[in-house]
Scaffold this motif. Structure first.
Motif, PDB file in Angstrom:
ATOM      1  N   HIS A  99       0.821  -1.216   0.000  1.00 57.34           N
ATOM      2  CA  HIS A  99       0.000   0.000   0.000  1.00 57.34           C
ATOM      3  C   HIS A  99       0.855   1.267   0.000  1.00 57.34           C
ATOM      4  O   HIS A  99       0.377   2.341   0.369  1.00 57.34           O
ATOM      5  N   PHE A 100       2.117   1.133  -0.401  1.00 56.84           N
ATOM      6  CA  PHE A 100       2.969   2.324  -0.486  1.00 56.84           C
ATOM      7  C   PHE A 100       3.618   2.365  -1.864  1.00 56.84           C
ATOM      8  O   PHE A 100       2.955   2.677  -2.845  1.00 56.84           O
ATOM      9  N   LYS A 101       4.853   2.016  -2.000  1.00 56.65           N
ATOM     10  CA  LYS A 101       5.514   1.988  -3.295  1.00 56.65           C
ATOM     11  C   LYS A 101       6.834   1.239  -3.167  1.00 56.65           C
ATOM     12  O   LYS A 101       7.180   0.717  -2.107  1.00 56.65           O
ATOM     13  N   GLU A 102       7.569   1.177  -4.254  1.00 56.29           N
ATOM     14  CA  GLU A 102       8.857   0.511  -4.265  1.00 56.29           C
ATOM     15  C   GLU A 102       9.911   1.355  -3.547  1.00 56.29           C
ATOM     16  O   GLU A 102       9.924   2.577  -3.665  1.00 56.29           O
ATOM     17  N   VAL A 103      10.780   0.661  -2.813  1.00 53.35           N
ATOM     18  CA  VAL A 103      11.909   1.315  -2.178  1.00 53.35           C
ATOM     19  C   VAL A 103      13.154   0.488  -2.434  1.00 53.35           C
ATOM     20  O   VAL A 103      13.088  -0.729  -2.658  1.00 53.35           O
ATOM     21  N   ILE A 104      14.290   1.152  -2.429  1.00 49.99           N
ATOM     22  CA  ILE A 104      15.584   0.497  -2.636  1.00 49.99           C
ATOM     23  C   ILE A 104      16.376   0.609  -1.344  1.00 49.99           C
ATOM     24  O   ILE A 104      16.621   1.708  -0.849  1.00 49.99           O
ATOM     25  N   ILE A 105      16.780  -0.540  -0.805  1.00 56.11           N
ATOM     26  CA  ILE A 105      17.549  -0.579   0.434  1.00 56.11           C
ATOM     27  C   ILE A 105      18.978  -0.944   0.086  1.00 56.11           C
ATOM     28  O   ILE A 105      19.231  -1.927  -0.613  1.00 56.11           O
ATOM     29  N   MET A 106      19.924  -0.129   0.554  1.00 60.83           N
ATOM     30  CA  MET A 106      21.346  -0.382   0.316  1.00 60.83           C
ATOM     31  C   MET A 106      22.078  -0.420   1.648  1.00 60.83           C
ATOM     32  O   MET A 106      21.800   0.392   2.533  1.00 60.83           O
ATOM     33  N   SER A 107      23.001  -1.360   1.773  1.00 61.03           N
ATOM     34  CA  SER A 107      23.738  -1.545   3.017  1.00 61.03           C
ATOM     35  C   SER A 107      25.207  -1.778   2.701  1.00 61.03           C
ATOM     36  O   SER A 107      25.541  -2.571   1.814  1.00 61.03           O
ATOM     37  N   LEU A 108      26.074  -1.066   3.449  1.00 60.87           N
ATOM     38  CA  LEU A 108      27.526  -1.225   3.311  1.00 60.87           C
ATOM     39  C   LEU A 108      28.093  -1.578   4.670  1.00 60.87           C
ATOM     40  O   LEU A 108      27.815  -0.903   5.665  1.00 60.87           O
ATOM     41  N   ASP A 109      28.874  -2.653   4.722  1.00 55.59           N
ATOM     42  CA  ASP A 109      29.490  -3.111   5.971  1.00 55.59           C
ATOM     43  C   ASP A 109      30.941  -3.441   5.667  1.00 55.59           C
ATOM     44  O   ASP A 109      31.244  -4.489   5.089  1.00 55.59           O
ATOM     45  N   CYS A 110      31.862  -2.535   6.043  1.00 51.89           N
ATOM     46  CA  CYS A 110      33.274  -2.698   5.709  1.00 51.89           C
ATOM     47  C   CYS A 110      34.010  -3.402   6.846  1.00 51.89           C
ATOM     48  O   CYS A 110      33.596  -3.353   8.015  1.00 51.89           O
ATOM     49  N   ASP A 111      35.131  -4.040   6.495  1.00 51.34           N
ATOM     50  CA  ASP A 111      35.939  -4.735   7.501  1.00 51.34           C
ATOM     51  C   ASP A 111      36.556  -3.777   8.511  1.00 51.34           C
ATOM     52  O   ASP A 111      36.937  -4.195   9.612  1.00 51.34           O
ATOM     53  N   CYS A 112      36.663  -2.491   8.150  1.00 52.83           N
ATOM     54  CA  CYS A 112      37.243  -1.513   9.081  1.00 52.83           C
ATOM     55  C   CYS A 112      36.268  -1.109  10.180  1.00 52.83           C
ATOM     56  O   CYS A 112      36.628  -0.356  11.084  1.00 52.83           O
ATOM     57  N   GLY A 113      35.033  -1.596  10.109  1.00 52.01           N
ATOM     58  CA  GLY A 113      34.026  -1.271  11.110  1.00 52.01           C
ATOM     59  C   GLY A 113      33.016  -0.241  10.680  1.00 52.01           C
ATOM     60  O   GLY A 113      32.012  -0.011  11.379  1.00 52.01           O
ATOM     61  N   TYR A 114      33.243   0.408   9.533  1.00 52.21           N
ATOM     62  CA  TYR A 114      32.306   1.430   9.056  1.00 52.21           C
ATOM     63  C   TYR A 114      31.052   0.766   8.503  1.00 52.21           C
ATOM     64  O   TYR A 114      31.131  -0.219   7.757  1.00 52.21           O
ATOM     65  N   LYS A 115      29.907   1.282   8.875  1.00 55.30           N
ATOM     66  CA  LYS A 115      28.617   0.780   8.394  1.00 55.30           C
ATOM     67  C   LYS A 115      27.778   1.930   7.881  1.00 55.30           C
ATOM     68  O   LYS A 115      27.783   3.018   8.461  1.00 55.30           O
ATOM     69  N   SER A 116      27.086   1.687   6.809  1.00 56.90           N
ATOM     70  CA  SER A 116      26.207   2.700   6.237  1.00 56.90           C
ATOM     71  C   SER A 116      24.993   2.013   5.645  1.00 56.90           C
ATOM     72  O   SER A 116      25.124   1.042   4.892  1.00 56.90           O
ATOM     73  N   LYS A 117      23.825   2.506   6.018  1.00 60.79           N
ATOM     74  CA  LYS A 117      22.577   1.944   5.508  1.00 60.79           C
ATOM     75  C   LYS A 117      21.660   3.081   5.100  1.00 60.79           C
ATOM     76  O   LYS A 117      21.506   4.055   5.836  1.00 60.79           O
ATOM     77  N   GLU A 118      21.071   2.962   3.944  1.00 61.09           N
ATOM     78  CA  GLU A 118      20.147   3.989   3.486  1.00 61.09           C
ATOM     79  C   GLU A 118      19.086   3.360   2.608  1.00 61.09           C
ATOM     80  O   GLU A 118      19.248   2.248   2.091  1.00 61.09           O
ATOM     81  N   ILE A 119      18.003   4.076   2.472  1.00 63.19           N
ATOM     82  CA  ILE A 119      16.876   3.604   1.696  1.00 63.19           C
ATOM     83  C   ILE A 119      16.402   4.747   0.819  1.00 63.19           C
ATOM     84  O   ILE A 119      16.353   5.899   1.245  1.00 63.19           O
TER      85      ILE A 119
END
Length: 418
Positions: free
Chosen positions: A325-345
């Motif tokens: 009942h909403f729409k399409e979304v794109i989920i992206m996730s980055l998890d690096c070995d250095c400990g940096y994490k980034s998640k966005e939609i």
């Protein structure tokens, strides 16, 4: 005129509590003082000066670094404030109405590109690149008062009689705004000093305009809105882009002048854009059954990218899903070995023609389990708590109603540890 008396032209997701505590501990470590010795003094050119650097975070603002240089040879002293982060996408204009003496204790952060005007003081203004740093409102006005008074005798010697009388009127009005008498001697009686403690000031308006958006006036009612202060965000003109150090367009460079009325003089690089930086709640797991007939939908696609932290090659996972009942979304996730994490939609498709305002009445605990997709341009208001978050606050996130409330709570704890 400015404050020196010279005329001017216009005279991540919901985080556990242990993570919040570690973040507070990390910020406490950042609030430290470092000293650098054997610095070159810009006044006497001797390498015996010392620089003290203090990195701290102002609640409900951002991180700043205060640097002070002191030379023991010539007693030269200089203080500067450096703002963490980049130039904001929009400029900010803050209007404060001062009613009580306690308002003079408000903390003010003034960047190099900000100017301050007080309409009741005729054409007086504190121009850009003057009084840059962290002050109280009282300290800011007193510094302007001292600067004006220190050059009065020089104006008479130069024969600037009109400018002398204009500055004298401004000095008198500044004393009135500060609740001071015309001249307070050192031998003031106890009654006079007691009256200074219960001084009254006339109401006046102060306007702080910063095209870079890096200035700040303290809100003593935070996180509640301040009825005596308003914030207006605006898109910069090509001239204001030049003030904050952004390059003009090629057309403006070829002509040699900047005309705000010509759209081509606005560099397209400086135009505000949506970053779609959205946090994701790890406690919500989206389980969708992949449809073999649809390639790329509800499937995880992995591609190589560069880590923003260590700049090494890592992998980013991307998945396109349909929210019912909403729409399409794109989920992206980055998890690096250095400990940096980034998640966005990111929302799929184009920007809708109309904005949306959703009102939810929570009646029982089951409503707290409702899923919420909050974009980075939306605001949140809870009238029962007299709480209102401006557009863009907390960024964006995909969570539940309970998770959103916990996120607001945790952010308030981190931003205002006192």
């Amino acid at each position: 005129m400015n404050d020196t008396g010279e005329p001017t032209a216009n005279d991540n997701a919901d985080q556990p509590h242990h993570h919040i505590e570690s973040k507070l501990h990390h910020e406490a470590n950042e609030d430290r003082v470092e000293e650098i010795h054997q610095c070159l003094c810009p006044n006497c050119n001797l390498p015996n000066a010392s620089t003290t650097m203090h990195s701290t975070t102002i609640p409900f603002f951002r991180e700043i670094c205060i640097m002070t240089l002191i030379c023991p040879d010539c007693n030269f002293r200089n203080s500067e404030t450096i703002f963490g982060g980049a130039i904001q996408e929009k400029g900010e204009k803050i209007t404060l109405t001062v009613h009580f003496p306690d308002d003079l204790n408000r903390q003010i952060v003034k960047s190099e590109s900000a100017e301050i005007k007080i309409p009741c003081l005729d054409d007086f203004e504190i121009s850009r690149r003057t009084q840059v740093g962290v002050f109280t409102l009282e300290g800011l006005l007193k510094n302007a008062l001292i600067n004006l008074e220190s050059q009065q005798s020089e104006r008479l010697l130069l024969g600037e009689v009109d400018n002398f009388h204009r500055c004298r009127r401004v000095i008198s009005k500044l004393r009135t705004l500060l609740g001071e008498s015309e001249q307070i001697g050192e031998e003031s009686s106890c009654d006079e000093l007691a009256n200074e403690q219960t001084k009254r000031i006339p109401p006046f308006t102060l306007i702080l305009d910063d095209p870079a958006g890096n200035s700040f006036i303290e809100n003593p009612n935070a996180p509640l809105p301040d009825p005596n202060m308003s914030l207006e965000k605006y898109f910069r003109t090509p001239t204001q882009d030049m003030i904050v150090g952004l390059q003009p367009s090629r057309d403006a460079t070829e002509v040699g002048t900047i005309d705000d009325s010509i759209p081509s003089h606005k560099n397209i690089v400086n135009v505000s854009r949506d970053s779609h930086s959205i946090e994701f709640d790890d406690r919500i797991i989206v389980n969708q059954t992949a449809d073999e007939g649809e390639i790329g939908r509800d499937e995880v696609v992995t591609f190589s990218t560069s880590c923003p932290n260590c700049h090494q090659t890592t992998e980013t996972n991307m998945c396109m899903i349909d929210i019912p009942h909403f729409k399409e979304v794109i989920i992206m996730s980055l998890d690096c070995d250095c400990g940096y994490k980034s998640k966005e939609i990111k929302g799929g498709g184009s920007i809708p023609a109309f904005g949306t305002k959703i009102t939810l009445t929570v009646k029982d605990s089951r409503d707290l389990s409702r899923e919420v997709l909050k974009s980075d341009t939306s605001g949140v208001s809870i009238p029962d708590l007299d709480l209102e978050l401006d557009e863009g606050s907390l960024g964006g996130m995909y969570t539940t109603v309970e998770g959103l409330l916990l996120k607001i709570h945790d952010r308030l704890v981190v931003a205002n540890p006192f």
